[in-house]
Scaffold this motif. Structure first.
Motif, PDB file in Angstrom:
ATOM      1  N   UNK A 109      10.872  77.163  25.885  1.00  0.00           N
ATOM      2  CA  UNK A 109       9.465  76.837  25.658  1.00  0.00           C
ATOM      3  C   UNK A 109       8.599  78.090  25.655  1.00  0.00           C
ATOM      4  N   UNK A 110       8.872  79.008  26.578  1.00  0.00           N
ATOM      5  CA  UNK A 110       8.065  80.228  26.656  1.00  0.00           C
ATOM      6  C   UNK A 110       8.295  81.109  25.427  1.00  0.00           C
ATOM      7  N   UNK A 111       9.527  81.227  25.006  1.00  0.00           N
ATOM      8  CA  UNK A 111       9.807  81.993  23.785  1.00  0.00           C
ATOM      9  C   UNK A 111       9.099  81.355  22.592  1.00  0.00           C
ATOM     10  N   UNK A 112       9.123  80.037  22.522  1.00  0.00           N
ATOM     11  CA  UNK A 112       8.447  79.339  21.428  1.00  0.00           C
ATOM     12  C   UNK A 112       6.945  79.586  21.466  1.00  0.00           C
ATOM     13  N   UNK A 113       6.359  79.588  22.658  1.00  0.00           N
ATOM     14  CA  UNK A 113       4.928  79.890  22.792  1.00  0.00           C
ATOM     15  C   UNK A 113       4.613  81.268  22.213  1.00  0.00           C
TER      16      UNK A 113
ATOM     17  N   UNK B 279      12.608  87.514  23.642  1.00  0.00           N
ATOM     18  CA  UNK B 279      13.587  87.065  24.634  1.00  0.00           C
ATOM     19  C   UNK B 279      13.977  88.206  25.563  1.00  0.00           C
ATOM     20  N   UNK B 280      14.194  89.396  24.994  1.00  0.00           N
ATOM     21  CA  UNK B 280      14.532  90.552  25.827  1.00  0.00           C
ATOM     22  C   UNK B 280      13.350  90.978  26.683  1.00  0.00           C
ATOM     23  N   UNK B 281      12.142  90.953  26.123  1.00  0.00           N
ATOM     24  CA  UNK B 281      10.962  91.414  26.848  1.00  0.00           C
ATOM     25  C   UNK B 281      10.619  90.514  28.023  1.00  0.00           C
ATOM     26  N   UNK B 282      10.861  89.218  27.889  1.00  0.00           N
ATOM     27  CA  UNK B 282      10.560  88.284  28.977  1.00  0.00           C
ATOM     28  C   UNK B 282      11.564  88.381  30.117  1.00  0.00           C
ATOM     29  N   UNK B 283      12.723  88.942  29.844  1.00  0.00           N
ATOM     30  CA  UNK B 283      13.758  89.128  30.861  1.00  0.00           C
ATOM     31  C   UNK B 283      14.046  87.789  31.546  1.00  0.00           C
ATOM     32  N   UNK B 284      14.034  87.765  32.860  1.00  0.00           N
ATOM     33  CA  UNK B 284      14.387  86.561  33.595  1.00  0.00           C
ATOM     34  C   UNK B 284      13.407  85.418  33.427  1.00  0.00           C
TER      35      UNK B 284
ATOM     36  N   UNK C  91      10.174  86.997  11.929  1.00  0.00           N
ATOM     37  CA  UNK C  91      10.282  85.932  12.923  1.00  0.00           C
ATOM     38  C   UNK C  91      11.580  86.037  13.721  1.00  0.00           C
ATOM     39  N   UNK C  92      12.703  86.245  13.053  1.00  0.00           N
ATOM     40  CA  UNK C  92      13.974  86.358  13.767  1.00  0.00           C
ATOM     41  C   UNK C  92      13.983  87.592  14.657  1.00  0.00           C
ATOM     42  N   UNK C  93      13.432  88.697  14.153  1.00  0.00           N
ATOM     43  CA  UNK C  93      13.382  89.924  14.955  1.00  0.00           C
ATOM     44  C   UNK C  93      12.475  89.755  16.165  1.00  0.00           C
ATOM     45  N   UNK C  94      11.373  89.045  15.997  1.00  0.00           N
ATOM     46  CA  UNK C  94      10.458  88.817  17.108  1.00  0.00           C
ATOM     47  C   UNK C  94      11.096  87.916  18.166  1.00  0.00           C
ATOM     48  N   UNK C  95      11.871  86.936  17.742  1.00  0.00           N
ATOM     49  CA  UNK C  95      12.548  86.069  18.718  1.00  0.00           C
ATOM     50  C   UNK C  95      13.472  86.895  19.607  1.00  0.00           C
ATOM     51  N   UNK C  96      14.216  87.783  19.010  1.00  0.00           N
ATOM     52  CA  UNK C  96      15.128  88.625  19.774  1.00  0.00           C
ATOM     53  C   UNK C  96      14.361  89.539  20.716  1.00  0.00           C
ATOM     54  N   UNK C  97      13.274  90.156  20.213  1.00  0.00           N
ATOM     55  CA  UNK C  97      12.494  91.083  21.038  1.00  0.00           C
ATOM     56  C   UNK C  97      11.787  90.358  22.175  1.00  0.00           C
TER      57      UNK C  97
END
Length: 278
Positions: A178-182, A168-173, A160-166
């Motif tokens: 809310x989107x990261x949480x989705x 966030x980087x993948x979504x860029x700007x 879960x922590x690794x996915x949050x980091x990935x």
């Protein structure tokens, strides 16, 4: 993510191999438009949500499926069922469960792009057009943040922590809380985290490298859509693919990362609809 949105995007399901195969589609008056299978990779069907309604408005029938054990689909992946060939077989069975026959358009993102490439040479499904969005190609994968889950010393609780980091980087700007949480929501289930680890463990670039001769022989139209700022699947791989694989067009998306559907949904939707309705 809500199960139904004001844009008439809805989530429904069909049974495949005795388990629920969940997918996003669009409720329209006409449900008999040409089907487009939309495949995710190390994320889930959420990556296709920003473009679904626009594909439907063009008369297409978009089907963004969650692979088994991931997203909202049931079951649980193992090292054997999470390989690219096994997932391609599963997608063919998913299409059969929906009575999709004849040529079908396919789009793939991330490892879903490897599955899409495999479907191009798959006996069970005839692919009419192939679109790849920041897809794995050649030996570009697995990315380091995925590969580290292949060895000992990591557990499902680390995902879960690794996915949050990935994410966030993948979504860029386009990254918002809310989107990261989705995007993270499915990984709150331990079964999904274990399935994701199986996908990471089964990730092997030989599955795309072995396809290169067949891709070079293929006359199927191909479209690459690439966020230029992808730190995982870099633009150089897309440019190589476009130069070496016949019948391929590359569209670059500036100021977009690994999930460009979130950064430039309008432009990507237009590119996909133009390609799939040509």
């Amino acid at each position: 993510m809500s199960e139904t949105t004001e844009t008439a995007v809805s989530r429904t399901a069909v049974r495949v191999d005795g388990e629920t195969a969940s997918y996003l589609t669009v409720d329209t008056a006409e449900h008999d438009g040409p089907a487009v299978l939309l495949l995710h990779g190390t994320y889930w069907s959420r990556v296709w949500l920003p473009v679904l309604d626009r594909l439907a408005e063009a008369g297409l029938r978009p089907l963004a499926v969650d692979l088994p054990g991931l997203g909202r689909s049931g079951g649980e992946l193992t090292l054997e069922t999470a390989t690219v060939p096994a997932l391609a077989d599963w997608v063919a069975r998913f299409a059969s469960a929906l009575d999709i026959s004849g040529p079908v358009a396919v789009a793939g993102h991330d490892i879903g792009g490897a599955v899409a490439q495999h479907l191009l040479v798959h006996d069970g499904l005839q692919v009419s057009r192939l679109a790849l969005v920041n897809s794995v190609t050649y030996d570009s994968w697995p990315a380091p943040h995925v590969a580290r889950f292949r060895g000992p010393g990591t557990t499902a609780d680390d995902v879960l922590a690794a996915r949050r980091e990935a994410v966030t980087a993948a979504l860029a700007g386009a990254a918002t809380e809310q989107r990261v949480a989705d995007y993270l929501d499915p990984w709150t289930a331990s079964r999904v985290r274990r399935s994701w680890m199986a996908m990471a463990g089964a990730a092997d670039s030989r599955y795309t490298l072995d396809l290169v001769p067949a891709l070079r022989r293929s006359t199927t139209p191909k479209l690459l859509i690439w966020g230029e700022n992808d730190p995982f699947e870099t633009l150089e791989y897309a440019e190589r693919f476009a130069s070496e694989i016949p019948h391929t067009t590359l569209i670059r998306i500036p100021d977009a990362g690994h999930i460009p559907t979130e950064n430039a949904p309008g432009r990507i939707a237009r590119a996909l609809t133009d390609f799939f309705t040509a």
